[in-house]
Scaffold this motif. Sequence first.
Motif, PDB file in Angstrom:
ATOM      1  N   PRO A   1      -4.987  -5.550   0.437  1.00 53.88           N
ATOM      2  CA  PRO A   1      -4.237  -6.941   0.750  1.00 53.88           C
ATOM      3  C   PRO A   1      -3.630  -7.922   0.111  1.00 53.88           C
ATOM      4  N   ILE A   2      -3.891  -7.570  -1.410  1.00 42.44           N
ATOM      5  CA  ILE A   2      -2.671  -8.065  -2.238  1.00 42.44           C
ATOM      6  C   ILE A   2      -1.121  -7.598  -1.786  1.00 42.44           C
TER       7      ILE A   2
ATOM      8  N   MET B   1     -11.912   3.029   5.549  1.00 41.15           N
ATOM      9  CA  MET B   1     -10.407   2.530   5.922  1.00 41.15           C
ATOM     10  C   MET B   1     -10.547   1.511   3.817  1.00 41.15           C
ATOM     11  N   ASP B   2      -9.676   2.235   3.391  1.00 35.39           N
ATOM     12  CA  ASP B   2      -9.365   1.675   1.480  1.00 35.39           C
ATOM     13  C   ASP B   2      -9.821   0.418   1.576  1.00 35.39           C
ATOM     14  N   THR B   3     -11.108  -0.541   1.390  1.00 35.98           N
ATOM     15  CA  THR B   3     -11.393  -1.388   1.032  1.00 35.98           C
ATOM     16  C   THR B   3     -10.820  -2.165  -0.588  1.00 35.98           C
ATOM     17  N   SER B   4     -10.352  -1.229  -1.114  1.00 40.08           N
ATOM     18  CA  SER B   4      -9.618  -1.812  -2.705  1.00 40.08           C
ATOM     19  C   SER B   4      -8.969  -3.003  -2.464  1.00 40.08           C
ATOM     20  N   ILE B   5      -9.091  -3.967  -3.302  1.00 44.74           N
ATOM     21  CA  ILE B   5      -8.474  -4.962  -3.410  1.00 44.74           C
ATOM     22  C   ILE B   5      -6.530  -5.280  -3.639  1.00 44.74           C
TER      23      ILE B   5
ATOM     24  N   GLY C   1       1.781   2.353  12.498  1.00 49.38           N
ATOM     25  CA  GLY C   1       0.226   3.520  12.590  1.00 49.38           C
ATOM     26  C   GLY C   1      -0.985   2.973  11.301  1.00 49.38           C
ATOM     27  N   ASN C   2       0.084   2.842  10.282  1.00 47.38           N
ATOM     28  CA  ASN C   2      -0.915   2.406   8.709  1.00 47.38           C
ATOM     29  C   ASN C   2      -0.440   1.747   8.274  1.00 47.38           C
ATOM     30  N   ILE C   3       0.559   0.813   8.023  1.00 48.13           N
ATOM     31  CA  ILE C   3       0.855  -0.416   7.692  1.00 48.13           C
ATOM     32  C   ILE C   3       0.493  -1.404   8.732  1.00 48.13           C
ATOM     33  N   GLN C   4      -1.046  -2.035   8.177  1.00 51.39           N
ATOM     34  CA  GLN C   4      -1.474  -2.294   8.625  1.00 51.39           C
ATOM     35  C   GLN C   4      -2.421  -4.072   7.911  1.00 51.39           C
ATOM     36  N   ALA C   5      -2.379  -4.994   7.562  1.00 53.60           N
ATOM     37  CA  ALA C   5      -3.108  -5.713   6.333  1.00 53.60           C
ATOM     38  C   ALA C   5      -4.885  -5.134   6.500  1.00 53.60           C
ATOM     39  N   ARG C   6      -5.696  -5.894   7.762  1.00 53.47           N
ATOM     40  CA  ARG C   6      -6.446  -5.970   7.966  1.00 53.47           C
ATOM     41  C   ARG C   6      -6.489  -5.267   9.856  1.00 53.47           C
ATOM     42  N   SER C   7      -7.444  -4.383   9.927  1.00 54.47           N
ATOM     43  CA  SER C   7      -7.410  -3.939  11.561  1.00 54.47           C
ATOM     44  C   SER C   7      -9.181  -4.246  11.695  1.00 54.47           C
TER      45      SER C   7
ATOM     46  N   GLY D   1       3.731  -8.981   0.430  1.00 55.67           N
ATOM     47  CA  GLY D   1       5.108  -7.856   1.983  1.00 55.67           C
ATOM     48  C   GLY D   1       5.419  -8.634   3.005  1.00 55.67           C
ATOM     49  N   PHE D   2       3.965  -9.374   3.229  1.00 57.66           N
ATOM     50  CA  PHE D   2       4.234  -9.840   4.766  1.00 57.66           C
ATOM     51  C   PHE D   2       4.775 -11.591   3.892  1.00 57.66           C
ATOM     52  N   MET D   3       4.139 -11.830   2.745  1.00 51.58           N
ATOM     53  CA  MET D   3       4.954 -12.917   2.669  1.00 51.58           C
ATOM     54  C   MET D   3       6.291 -12.982   2.166  1.00 51.58           C
ATOM     55  N   ALA D   4       6.578 -11.612   1.959  1.00 51.06           N
ATOM     56  CA  ALA D   4       8.305 -11.789   1.898  1.00 51.06           C
ATOM     57  C   ALA D   4       9.054 -11.600   3.229  1.00 51.06           C
ATOM     58  N   PHE D   5       8.151 -10.893   3.638  1.00 45.33           N
ATOM     59  CA  PHE D   5       8.806 -10.200   5.384  1.00 45.33           C
ATOM     60  C   PHE D   5       9.498 -12.128   6.106  1.00 45.33           C
TER      61      PHE D   5
END
Lengths: 328, 171
Positions: A8-9, A1-5, A99-105, A14-18
Motif C-alpha cells: 500500500p505504501i 493477495m500480498d498483505t505486507s505493509i 492485472g497486477n497493478i492495483q493497490a487494493r482489490s 506511485g498514485f500520488m505521483a501519477f
Amino acid sequence: MDTSIWRPILYLIGFMAFAGLNAAYLGWCERKGAGRIQRRTGPMEVGFQGLLQPLADGLKLMSKQLLVPTGVDGILFRVAPILAMIPALTSFAVIPFAGNIQARSVELSVLLLFALASIAMMAILLGGWASGNKYAVISAARSVSQNLAYEIPMLVTVITVVMITGSMNLQDIAVHQQGGFWHWNIFALNKSILMPISFIIFFICSIAETNRAPFDMAEAESELVAGFMTEYGSMGFGLFMMGEYLNMVVGACLVTILFLGGWDCPFGLFPGVWWFLLKIYILLFTVIWVRWTFPRTQIYKLLNLSWKILIPFSLVNLLVTAAFIKIF
Amino acid sequence: MGTENVPSSIVQFAQLDKLLYLCRANSLWPMTFGLACCAIEMMSTGGSRFDISRFGAEVFRPSPRQADVMIVAGTITKKMELAVKTLYDQMSEPKWVIAMGNCAICGGPFKCKNNYNVVEGADKIMPVDVYIPGCPPRPEALLEGIMTLEEKLTGSRRWPRIQPEKIGSLT
C-alpha cells in the motif's frame, strides 16, 4: 493477495505521483488543446513548448496570498478544497491499471467509486455555501441538482454492466473482457443489443458528473463570475482545479474498465498497462475536445436532457438487458 | 497616489524569491475585465493572431481573487471608479496593474476643461506598474506591456529589445 505493509505504501506514493502529474499536465494539455482548436499555439515560451507552464502556475498559486474574506464560514471554507481533492485521490486505490497493478482489490469497488464521486459533489456544495457569496450559492445549488440528475442514469447504466459481467469488482469486470475488442462490453452485442447506447449514456453522464463543458453549469463564467470558487484565490482554487482534473481521470478510468476492456489490447496482443493509459488519454482528449468545441448549455436544458431523455433511455436499456440475459 | 512604497520584508530568501518571481512573471493571469474600446484590442490579443497564451497569460480569470494582473483597458468614468477600486482591493496579493490606453493613463481625450465624469488616469485610484500608450494600443503593444511587467518582476528581459531605427530599416 500480498498483505505486507509495503505494497500500500508504494502504491500510495506511485498514485500520488501519477495523480499530481496528471492534475498538473492535463491543465497544460487543455491549454495546448484549446490553442490548437482555435488555431493558436498555446503556451510556447515557458520551457520547450510551454512544458514548464504547470510548474510556474503551481508555484505562483502556492505563493499567492491565502485570503479568507470576512463573512465566510472559516472552517468549511478551508475544508472544502481539501475535500474536493481527497475523494479523487482515494479512488485511485481501487482502480486496476493492469492485472497486477492495483493497490487494493475491493469486492464492491464500483459502488465505492460512486460513493466517492458523490463526496466530490459535497465539496462543491460546501465551498459554495461557506463562501457566503450569492453567485457561489447559486452555483452550489446548480451543481447539486445537476449531479443528482446525472447520477441516476449513470448508476442505472452501470447495473447493466454489472448484470452482464456478474461482478461489482472492477478487476473481475476487466478480466471478463479480455481477449480482443469483440469481448469488450461496448461491443458485447450477444449479451445485450444496447451496450453501445449504455456506453454513450455513461460517457455523457461522466462528463456531466465532473462538471466539464458543455455541462459546466457550476462555474459558468458568463453568469456566475467563477461559480463556487469565486472567493477562492491561491491554492484553494488550485486544489479545486486539480480535483476537477483528477475526477476527469477517474471518470476516464471507469469508462475504460467498464466498457473498453481495461488493459486489454484490441487484438489480444501484449495486454498491459500501456493499453490502459492509451485508452484513458484518448478519452481525456475527447473530453477536452468536447469542451472547446461545444458551447455551454442552459441549466434547464441540462436537467431536461437527464430527466426526459437519459433516465428513460437508461431504464429501457436496463429492461432490455435483463430480458436478453433471461432469454439467451 | 502614483506608485506605492511596499516595505521589504525583514527575512529575505534571495534565490527563492528569484524563483518565485520568475514563476509569477511566467503565469500572469489577467482579470476578465474591460472598460471601453481598449478591451477590444485586449480580446484581439487573446485571439489567434497575436496569442497572449504563448507567454502563459491567456488564463483570463473571472474572479478577482484568482487574478494576478489587472489590465485597466479603457476609460474609467466616475461611476465606474468605485467598482474598479473594489475589484482592485478584492485581488489577492501579489497583484499588478497595467494601464492600457491613453484614457487609463491620464484621461486621454477626456482630459479637458469641461471634464465632469472621467477619472484622469488609473493612477489616481491605484498604483500602476506599466503604462501602455496608444488610442487604443495595438495588441503588440499590450504584449510588450506584459513583457515589460515580466522584466520588472524578474529583472531580465525575455527577448532583446528592437530599436525603432531598426524597425524603420526593415520596412
